[in-house]
Design an enzyme around this catalytic site. Structure first.
Site: not given
Ligand SMILES: Cc1cc2nc3c(=O)[nH]c(=O)nc-3n(C[C@H](O)[C@H](O)[C@H](O)COP(=O)(O)OP(=O)(O)OC[C@H]3O[C@@H](n4cnc5c(N)ncnc54)[C@H](O)[C@@H]3O)c2cc1C
Length: 569
Positions: A294, A382
């Protein structure tokens, strides 16, 4: 004013508060509840539908070895290589070693990983030495992961859920995090949550940038919450730009990074406006295969555009014209029809693509138990910094969300079990409650316009290619905006007060933007996703991480040695 009596404070107690219901938060909730603790899972959006997980399209990297022999140590080698010497090796190892467990557990929960002859099938992705990426066809991985976890969360006892609950600040007492203050968006009511352990699983920060693949909830809340609670961050200069975000023609109802799975399956060719395949100019000859990592692809496209060889909208062409319709259909069935509705026929035309902000390598510092430096505060997904170093390997982010979420849930449950009494002190929540109650309307500040201005500032000054002059200009702009936004909340405090939401978003986004910019200014070399045009090339003396803390004078950086696996033993 936010002092209306209908805004009486709502008080909640729980063993474990989980902030963010993406893949990491939901896995953490399931694990903590299975360990017998009460969980309160909150999200500023809908549970399981708000962040990146539900948007993720395709790949989940994991050394299952189901088709091709594999071992987590090979996955680790590739992860460390992609991270350009800066990965926290303890976290990277955890991700690779425990990934297979989570993927198999998801399989047992019915996620529906694609199979061939009964075995989970794995695709090849750049940076991996063998096919290692599980997926759910077609472009359905993230939605399937989210749906599966939502189902298990719903079936698991001891998990209370609340959507539309926006966590504004963590609450500390006696140097420990003991809960949080939140705003209930539909009513405007303040909510205090007393917790024995608090897990921040709020995802990344890509909303800071004008062109991004994010949902509007990904403005870096968790990083700002942690900073204000005294927890240090790491590697904040490393924002990953996804090289082939969709640029043109207009594409409605489809994900901007949808071209990646096409590239995995069919290769595809990147051309400049002169019809040249240009990646070889930057050290990688693709020959129709998808092998450019990337950071290199981002660099190559930006440089072609700067050299006047970009496509009409300022990117590069991505072409599948060498593939027949049969090949395209067998790889992407219904997606081809959805593209046709957007007047895109890949057998006849290329599309235009360009880099967009996509993922954040930096984040909150955590150990292998996902505990931060501040007792009572854990982190997952993340929001955690360090595992990917200077550059994330494709497919590692969902694995990270699941593995770190599971770990955080387990560790949070262990901590909560040891604590008999809540240490929540209402006095420690006072400042945030007063901030909410004291909100006022202001005609001279347009918070929504300021978010757009900040996104432009970050894109222009702190994008994939940086210079001291650009970074300093961005920092000055961020400081000016911070002064304009002020420290009194703007809004009416009523139900669904978007102005107030924007003000709190800006408060976080400005703090995080400043941290990214300060760290990028300090790192005087180019490495992975951080490219300094005034300091080209990696320098051995910069093989170190930068920790960032919020001090009395703003963000203070400390260089620290990279955490190795040996350090864990
Ligand atoms: C379009 C896209 C495609 C992707 N494709 C891939 C892929 O194919 N393979 C891969 O490995 N990774 C991929 N990624 C990256 C991966 O999806 C993310 O890094 C991972 O899903 C993050 O998961 P998470 O649970 O840490 O955060 P998230 O799934 O982002 O969830 C965080 C949650 O926290 C909530 N939140 C935030 N701040 C607050 C607050 N102050 N109070 C209450 N709630 C809050 C949000 O509303 C959200 O629901 C992709 C990302 C994107 C954007």
């Amino acid at each position: 004013m936010g002092t209306d009596p209908k805004h009486a404070e709502v008080r909640i107690e729980t063993d474990i508060l989980i902030i963010g219901a993406g893949g990491a938060g939901m896995y953490a909730a399931i694990e903590a509840a299975r360990a017998g603790r009460d969980v309160f899972l909150v999200d500023r959006s809908l549970i399981g539908r708000g962040g990146a997980t539900v948007m993720a399209q395709m790949t989940v990297a994991v050394a299952l070895g189901s088709e091709t022999p594999d071992h987590w140590s090979h996955h680790l080698d590739d992860t460390l290589e992609a991270g350009r010497g800066l990965c926290d090796e303890r976290l990277a190892r955890l991700l690779c070693e425990e990934g297979p467990h989570c993927i198999r557990e998801m399989d047992a929960w019915g996620v529906g990983w694609a199979r061939k002859d009964g075995r989970i099938t794995q695709a090849f992705a750049p940076g991996h030495d063998r096919p290692r990426c599980t997926y759910v066809d077609f472009l359905n991985t993230g939605p399937a992961v989210s749906k599966t976890l939502r189902g298990v969360v719903t079936r698991t006892k001891n998990i209370r859920k609340a959507g539309d609950l926006f966590v504004i600040d963590l609450v500390r007492a006696d140097d420990e995090v003991v809960g949080a203050v939140a705003l209930h968006l539909p009513t405007g009511a303040p909510v205090t949550i007393a917790a024995k352990a608090t897990i921040v699983a709020t995802g990344g920060l890509t909303r800071l940038y004008r062109r991004n693949s994010a949902s509007s909830n990904m403005g870096g809340d968790g990083y700002a919450l942690a900073l204000r609670a005294g927890a240090p961050l790491i590697d904040m200069e490393f924002v990953q730009f996804f090289p082939i975000g969709h640029l043109a023609p207009r594409l409605i109802g489809m994900d901007p990074i949808m071209w990646d799975p096409f590239r995995y399956k069919l290769g595809g060719k990147l051309f400049n406006r002169d019809g040249e395949e240009f990646t070889a100019r930057y050290g990688v000859s693709e020959d129709g295969r998808y092998v450019t990592t990337r950071d290199v692809a981002t660099y190559a496209i930006v440089k072609e555009v700067e050299a006047g060889r970009g496509s009409p909208h300022g990117g590069a062409y991505l072409s599948f014209q060498h593939c027949s319709e049969t090949e395209l259909r067998s790889a992407f069935g219904p997606v081809i029809d959805r593209l046709a509705k957007n007047d895109i026929d890949l057998t006849k035309m290329p599309v235009e693509v360009a880099p967009i902000a996509h993922y954040h390598m930096g984040g909150v510092i955590a150990d292998e138990r996902m505990e931060t430096e501040v007792p009572g505060l854990l982190v997952a997904g993340e929001a955690v910094g360090g595992a990917s170093g200077a550059n994330r390997l494709s497919g590692n982010a969902i694995t990270e969300a699941l593995v770190f979420g599971r770990r955080a849930g387990l560790s949070g449950a262990e901590r909560a079990k040891e604590i008999t009494k809540h240490a929540f002190d209402p006095r420690a929540a006072r400042a945030t409650l007063d901030l909410l109650a004291g909100c006022t309307r202001r005609k001279d500040v347009n918070t929504a316009a300021m978010i757009a201005k900040l996104q432009a500032t970050m894109a222009d000054g702190v994008g994939p290619f940086r210079t001291e002059a650009k970074l300093k200009r961005a920092l000055t702009a961020i400081e000016d905006m911070t002064a304009t936004v002020g420290d009194r909340a703007i809004g009416s405090g009523g139900p669904f007060d978007l102005e107030l939401l924007d003000w709190f978003d800006l408060r976080n986004m400005l703090a995080v933007a400043r941290t990214v910019t300060v760290a990028a200014l300090a790192r005087k070399e180019s490495r992975g996703a951080h490219q300094r045009e005034d300091f080209p090339g990696m320098l051995p003396q910069w093989r170190l991480n930068q920790q960032a803390r919020l001090g009395a004078d703003g963000i203070a950086l400390t260089p620290v040695p990279v955490a190795t696996q040996a350090a864990a033993q």
